[in-house]
Motif scaffolding. Structure first.
Motif, PDB file in Angstrom:
ATOM      1  N   SER A 182      -0.448   9.872   1.652  1.00  0.00           N
ATOM      2  CA  SER A 182      -1.874   9.668   1.412  1.00  0.00           C
ATOM      3  C   SER A 182      -2.711  10.861   1.861  1.00  0.00           C
ATOM      4  O   SER A 182      -3.880  10.987   1.478  1.00  0.00           O
ATOM      5  N   GLU A 238     -12.443   8.285   4.575  1.00  0.00           N
ATOM      6  CA  GLU A 238     -12.799   6.880   4.786  1.00  0.00           C
ATOM      7  C   GLU A 238     -12.250   5.954   3.703  1.00  0.00           C
ATOM      8  O   GLU A 238     -12.208   4.736   3.883  1.00  0.00           O
ATOM      9  N   GLN A 239     -11.816   6.517   2.588  1.00  0.00           N
ATOM     10  CA  GLN A 239     -11.272   5.699   1.511  1.00  0.00           C
ATOM     11  C   GLN A 239      -9.732   5.669   1.497  1.00  0.00           C
ATOM     12  O   GLN A 239      -9.136   4.978   0.679  1.00  0.00           O
ATOM     13  N   ARG A 240      -9.128   6.402   2.418  1.00  0.00           N
ATOM     14  CA  ARG A 240      -7.673   6.424   2.483  1.00  0.00           C
ATOM     15  C   ARG A 240      -7.171   5.307   3.397  1.00  0.00           C
ATOM     16  O   ARG A 240      -7.858   4.923   4.347  1.00  0.00           O
ATOM     17  N   PRO A 241      -5.958   4.806   3.140  1.00  0.00           N
ATOM     18  CA  PRO A 241      -5.428   3.733   3.980  1.00  0.00           C
ATOM     19  C   PRO A 241      -5.019   4.246   5.350  1.00  0.00           C
ATOM     20  O   PRO A 241      -4.781   5.457   5.522  1.00  0.00           O
ATOM     21  N   VAL A 248      -9.436  11.454  -2.556  1.00  0.00           N
ATOM     22  CA  VAL A 248     -10.519  10.609  -2.059  1.00  0.00           C
ATOM     23  C   VAL A 248     -10.846  11.025  -0.624  1.00  0.00           C
ATOM     24  O   VAL A 248      -9.988  11.573   0.082  1.00  0.00           O
ATOM     25  N   PRO A 249     -12.074  10.789  -0.157  1.00  0.00           N
ATOM     26  CA  PRO A 249     -12.450  11.166   1.212  1.00  0.00           C
ATOM     27  C   PRO A 249     -11.684  10.338   2.237  1.00  0.00           C
ATOM     28  O   PRO A 249     -11.145   9.262   1.914  1.00  0.00           O
ATOM     29  N   THR A 277       0.835  -1.197   0.000  1.00  0.00           N
ATOM     30  CA  THR A 277       0.000   0.000   0.000  1.00  0.00           C
ATOM     31  C   THR A 277       0.868   1.245   0.000  1.00  0.00           C
ATOM     32  O   THR A 277       0.592   2.221  -0.715  1.00  0.00           O
ATOM     33  N   GLU A 303       0.659   4.251  -2.682  1.00  0.00           N
ATOM     34  CA  GLU A 303       0.353   5.611  -2.248  1.00  0.00           C
ATOM     35  C   GLU A 303       1.489   6.571  -2.595  1.00  0.00           C
ATOM     36  O   GLU A 303       1.256   7.728  -2.958  1.00  0.00           O
TER      37      GLU A 303
END
Length: 281
Positions: A254, A263-266, A260-261, A58, A62
């Motif tokens: 990230s 909640e969608q980030r790692p 992305v919002p 990930t 990223e």
């Protein structure tokens, strides 16, 4: 494998210097990104690290995404038209010149790397928009003087005009003895006012202490090769001494101008690599 055998590689293009028995960070990074330009030794090393730190794949993705956002910011919002990308690694999707030239076709990009595998793939890097230009230099970040003196650099970019220095996931491969902060400063000193620095660097600041201890134990026992030197936020910030940071300043990659919002980030533990972009006043 998409890489030709050494017997098929063009003579004098680095074919005789590709070591398929030793792990190379660029090839391992390519493996984590899902690429095919790597060897068994790179995949084995990548899997060993992932077994201890599962977030590393990930992190690689990223970090690559940060490159695209940073270059687009520099080309689109700032208007930079010249880029010096050092430690570029094996070509992947959305290389620096592709992103920059998608915004401004006349963008000019110089890639620098010291890996013969990258040299083999130079033709892929050199597919420029006809309105712009790209060039590849076989050189090392540890030798800024050689980079700055290269005729190809001066034939491709004008160092009297702003240049974006792009150092993505490369300075953490320099030890303290290599004086990474000094090498970056030397490069920036050669660039005019209005130039920019985009840099990312691995850190353990956001990795759970238990995982860090396991990594250190594996390195100490010789079961994993330690080729990246993690540095904390303060050490990362030193690369930007005297520069004007663009918003949001220093952040995990990230969290730097994310598309992305939340909640969608790692989780930050899975993207424990700092990134920032800054202007030379």
């Amino acid at each position: 494998m998409t890489v030709p055998s050494t017997s098929e590689l063009p003579e004098g293009r680095g074919a005789d210097r590709i070591d398929t028995t030793t792990v190379h960070p660029a090839r391992r990074y390519n493996y984590w990104l899902g690429g095919k330009d790597n060897f068994a030794v790179d995949r084995e090393s990548g899997d060993q690290i992932a077994a201890v730190y599962p977030g590393v794949r990930t992190l690689a993705r990223e970090n690559r995404a940060f490159l695209g956002r940073a270059v687009r910011f520099l080309a689109e919002e700032v208007g930079v038209r010249q880029f010096l990308d050092i430690g570029t690694g094996i070509p992947s999707a959305d290389n620096t010149h592709e992103v920059a030239q998608s915004v401004a076709p006349d963008s000019r990009v110089v890639y620098v790397d010291n890996d013969p595998m990258v040299l083999v793939h130079a033709r892929a890097l050199l597919t420029s928009d006809p309105a712009g230009a790209t060039a590849y230099l076989n050189a090392d970040l540890r030798d800024p003087k050689k980079i700055l003196a290269n005729p190809q650099l001066h034939a491709t970019v004008d160092l009297s005009r702003p240049v974006a220095l792009v150092l993505i996931a490369v300075t953490h491969f320099l030890t303290d003895d290599d004086r990474p902060h000094e090498q970056v400063a030397r490069l920036l000193d050669a660039l005019p006012s209005g130039s920019w620095l985009a840099l990312t660097h691995f850190t353990t600041d956001h990795i759970p202490a238990e995982i860090v201890r396991r990594m250190e134990a594996e390195f100490a026992a010789g079961r994993m090769k330690q080729d990246a030197v993690p540095r904390d936020r303060a050490e990362f910030a030193r690369f930007f001494t005297g520069l004007e940071l663009a918003e949001p300043g220093i952040a995990p990659v990230s969290e730097w101008r994310p598309q992305v919002p939340p909640e969608q980030r790692p989780p930050l533990a899975d993207a424990s690599i700092y990134g920032a972009v800054a202007r030379k006043p």
